[in-house]
Design an enzyme around this catalytic site. Structure first.
Site, short mmCIF file in Angstrom:
data_model
loop_
_atom_site.label_atom_id
_atom_site.label_comp_id
_atom_site.label_asym_id
_atom_site.label_seq_id
_atom_site.Cartn_x
_atom_site.Cartn_y
_atom_site.Cartn_z
N SER A 153 0.36 -1.34 0.16
CA SER A 153 0.22 0.44 -0.03
C SER A 153 1.04 1.08 0.16
O SER A 153 0.33 1.98 -0.38
CB SER A 153 -0.93 -0.19 0.79
OG SER A 153 -0.21 0.16 2.40
N LYS A 193 1.19 4.64 7.15
CA LYS A 193 0.50 5.78 5.83
C LYS A 193 1.18 6.72 6.09
O LYS A 193 1.69 7.28 6.54
CB LYS A 193 -1.04 5.76 5.83
CG LYS A 193 -2.48 4.26 5.77
CD LYS A 193 -1.97 3.47 4.61
CE LYS A 193 -2.91 2.21 4.98
NZ LYS A 193 -2.97 1.23 3.57
#
Length: 256
Positions: A67, A122
């Site tokens: 991701s 993230k």
């Protein structure tokens, strides 16, 4: 002369007796027990220091998904600075004082609101009070188009994500085609509430992030990655990839 010879023999005997006594003491259960206790004590001290460092200073994390490609790859191992945002105190609803506050653009390790037992990594793109929107894969911050050089796109098609209806609920709008229909690549505008942050993966088309499960509270932030201390190609066809597939060019690399 006889007295002098007797004196020398007595001294030699005493030295011999001292050696025997020293050897006997070294082999005694008491001496062995003392040695064992010293070893155990050293181990306990070292283990205690490890726990303190792991809880409050730095901790190792592994990247299991793509991701954050290409910033972080599957098989990267990170050392994360837990002190920077104020490490949480185990067993207490308190944190140590923070050394710095989160900044827009930081890569952050945190606990997501929907999976309390996991750690995510993230990029922080939205601060408290920011207005965010995405149009055709392009992020807008407070109405300004964002230049994101680290972002990667791999899927030219948009997708409808049912989990994103929380954005409609936040805006007080009914979900549906004509009212509120957020998609992976087109959503918002939404305002980040106080004490919360908005996270997106750099691999924008293959990341489960704040678009799907919402904002991250300040207390859920765990730290900021320092550098990659080890990396290997987990999908390598070679034997023992953790040894033969080491990515030497990534070892020691900072995370930005």
């Amino acid at each position: 002369m006889a007295v002098t010879g007797e004196h020398h023999r007595s001294a030699a005997d005493r030295v011999s007796d001292d050696k025997h006594r020293t050897n006997a003491e070294a082999d005694s259960p008491v001496s062995n027990g003392r040695w064992a206790w010293e070893w155990i004590k050293s181990f306990l001290i070292a283990f205690g220091l490890f726990l303190v460092i792991r809880s409050f200073v730095v901790e190792a994390f592994r990247i299991p998904t793509g991701s954050m490609e290409n910033t972080l790859l599957v098989g990267d191992f990170l050392l994360v600075n837990k002190a920077v945002f104020g490490a949480s105190i185990p067993g207490a609803a308190a944190r140590l004082p923070a050394l710095a506050e989160p900044r827009r653009g930081d890569v952050v390790v945190f606990v997501p609101p929907h999976e309390a037992g996991k750690n995510y990594v993230k990029r922080l793109v939205g601060m408290p009070g920011d207005t965010l929107a995405m149009v055709g894969k392009t992020l807008y911050l407070n109405g300004i188009l964002q230049d994101e050089p680290a972002v990667r796109h791999s899927d030219p098609h948009d997708i409808v994500a049912p989990g994103m209806v929380w954005q409609c609920e936040l805006a007080g709008l009914p979900a549906g085609r004509d009212a509120c229909r957020p998609t992976r690549d087109n959503w918002g505008p939404i305002v980040v509430p106080d004490g919360h942050y908005f996270m997106l993966g750099d691999n924008r088309d293959d990341s489960e992030d704040s678009r799907y499960w919402g904002f991250v509270p300040r207390a859920a932030l765990k730290g900021r990655p320092l550098f990659i201390y080890y990396s290997f190609e987990s999908a390598s066809p070679r034997a023992v990839p953790w040894l033969t597939g080491i990515r030497w060019d990534r070892v020691g690399r900072g995370v930005h």
